[in-house]
Design an enzyme around this catalytic site. Sequence first.
Site, mmCIF file in Angstrom:
data_model
loop_
_atom_site.group_PDB
_atom_site.id
_atom_site.type_symbol
_atom_site.label_atom_id
_atom_site.label_comp_id
_atom_site.label_asym_id
_atom_site.label_seq_id
_atom_site.Cartn_x
_atom_site.Cartn_y
_atom_site.Cartn_z
ATOM 1 N N HIS A 151 7.727 -27.659 1.805
ATOM 2 C CA HIS A 151 6.822 -28.633 1.204
ATOM 3 C C HIS A 151 5.723 -27.950 0.405
ATOM 4 C CE1 HIS A 151 8.700 -31.678 3.792
ATOM 5 N NE2 HIS A 151 8.706 -30.728 4.705
ATOM 6 N N GLU A 199 0.825 -1.200 0.000
ATOM 7 C CA GLU A 199 0.000 0.000 0.000
ATOM 8 C C GLU A 199 0.863 1.256 0.000
ATOM 9 O OE1 GLU A 199 -4.116 0.170 1.877
ATOM 10 O OE2 GLU A 199 -2.946 1.367 3.297
ATOM 11 N N LYS A 253 -12.988 2.028 -3.232
ATOM 12 C CA LYS A 253 -14.128 2.373 -2.387
ATOM 13 C C LYS A 253 -15.181 3.141 -3.182
ATOM 14 C CE LYS A 253 -11.505 2.674 1.959
ATOM 15 N NZ LYS A 253 -11.037 3.585 3.024
#
Length: 531
Positions: free
Chosen positions: A352, A323, A457
Amino acid sequence: MDSQALWKRYQDWLYYHDGLGLYLDISRIRFNDDFLAALAPKFEKAFEDMVALEAGAIANPDEGRMVGHYWLRNPDIAPNEAIRNSIIGDVQAVETFAAKIHAGEIRPPVAPKFKHVLSVGIGGSALGPQFVAEALSPDVPPMTIHFIDNTDPAGMRRTMTRMLDQLPATLILNTSKSGGTPETRNGMLEVKAAYEKLGLNFVDHAVAITMEGSKMDVEVAKAEGWLAEFYMYDWIGGRTSVMSDVGLLPAALQGIDIRAMLDGAKVMDEATRVPEVKRNPAALLALAWYHAGNGKGEKDMVVLPYKDSLLLFSRYLQQLIMESLGKAKDLDGNLVHQGIAVYGNKGSTDQHAYVQQLRDGVPNFFATFIEVLDDLPNQDDIEVEPDVTSGDYLNGFLYGTRSALYENGRDSVTITIPDVNPRTVGALIALYERAVSFYASLVNINAYHQPGVEAGKKAAAGILAVQRQVLGVLRTAQEPLDVETLAAKAGAGDQVETVYKIARHLAANDRGIVLEGDRSQPATLRVFLQR
């Protein structure tokens, strides 16, 4: 490079902080002295920028704001007495409130004590407290903590169902800087509804963490008479708020030593003010990032902490770094598309999982190993083989992976701390905050705004506005409408796909909307409101 040359390079570039017991090793990043010399003017400016920032300069020009998270752990350097006194008072208020909660002096109406915490927030209001809780919460804390950090109704309902018997003794922390964050508002309303179903009064459990004068402060917490309020500052961004009340209050409620966390950050801040790259750990990190990605973020950062308690460190760093550094334009308005992608989990789990690709696949990353020296503090570790413990295996996997990556052309940084405790966690947070600031200066971007987040937003708000228009049309329609006609009547003729997906979502959630026709041919569907 042979082993002797690597050993020499390790010693030449090793940074060690005696007070913190922290090591930083960037020797496995393949830069040379000429590279550092070429960056000298940029680093000189970065050091100057940092001095100005801490003195109270407007470091976020887009929003006209100071940036002062460094003052939180050392109020003496705050730019004025009012800020200094406010910070000191905040820490004392957090400690006093937590002590009263633990002692039962502040208690819920139907239980002898608050025994649980439910934190409602999103982004920096959740990630920092989550990381600190995972890293530092005692095995038997005075209060257990849970999080609602999304607006997913199923996720919220699941959390509250699992806590159902605990809700009468649960303290609710509602965290939103602006007081109007939709996800936090939605979480608060969902929790409030759950309390009402139990016949409990939400306000007797509710605490606000917000800016003074915000919608949550004035129109909700004060108006409804919530249990308590704690305040955030205009000059603190969400991703750097973990040392403010946002992170300190939930930490203190869990019994974490917040003074030690603040002290670790303060000590690291002092170390990262040194105006010399080789003696400044944050500058060394920024140097490594710049070289690894050619100053353009061309390689991802894979964070591998070899400690279960640091599992969420990579998630925390994702927001802090991505950000802050993911910006389209630089400070001069040039299109630069900067950023560093961050991902990770933990070692040796990733031996793994994706280490196979890291070793042999696309070389589009550099690794960051986090090593913790003390395998099992204050306890005896058993031997799983003669002269070998589980912790020895963990250490072997870390350095084996580091070696295997390097010999195949994959660079890495290694940070070593003595133990995971409040002081070292505070130091790690401060180290990365400063490294982000230095790197941002090197590439000439504003690390303290987030226009992309704001754009998302606004787009979401636009979709919800279209939804209201769609529902308005359907409530007055005399017959089923095809999707394109519905979009046109809703004033969204250029957003047919959006209208279709809104209708599909409403229909799937039993909101009275019916889609009639072949689902594989969206344009032929007829939409109507069930009456």
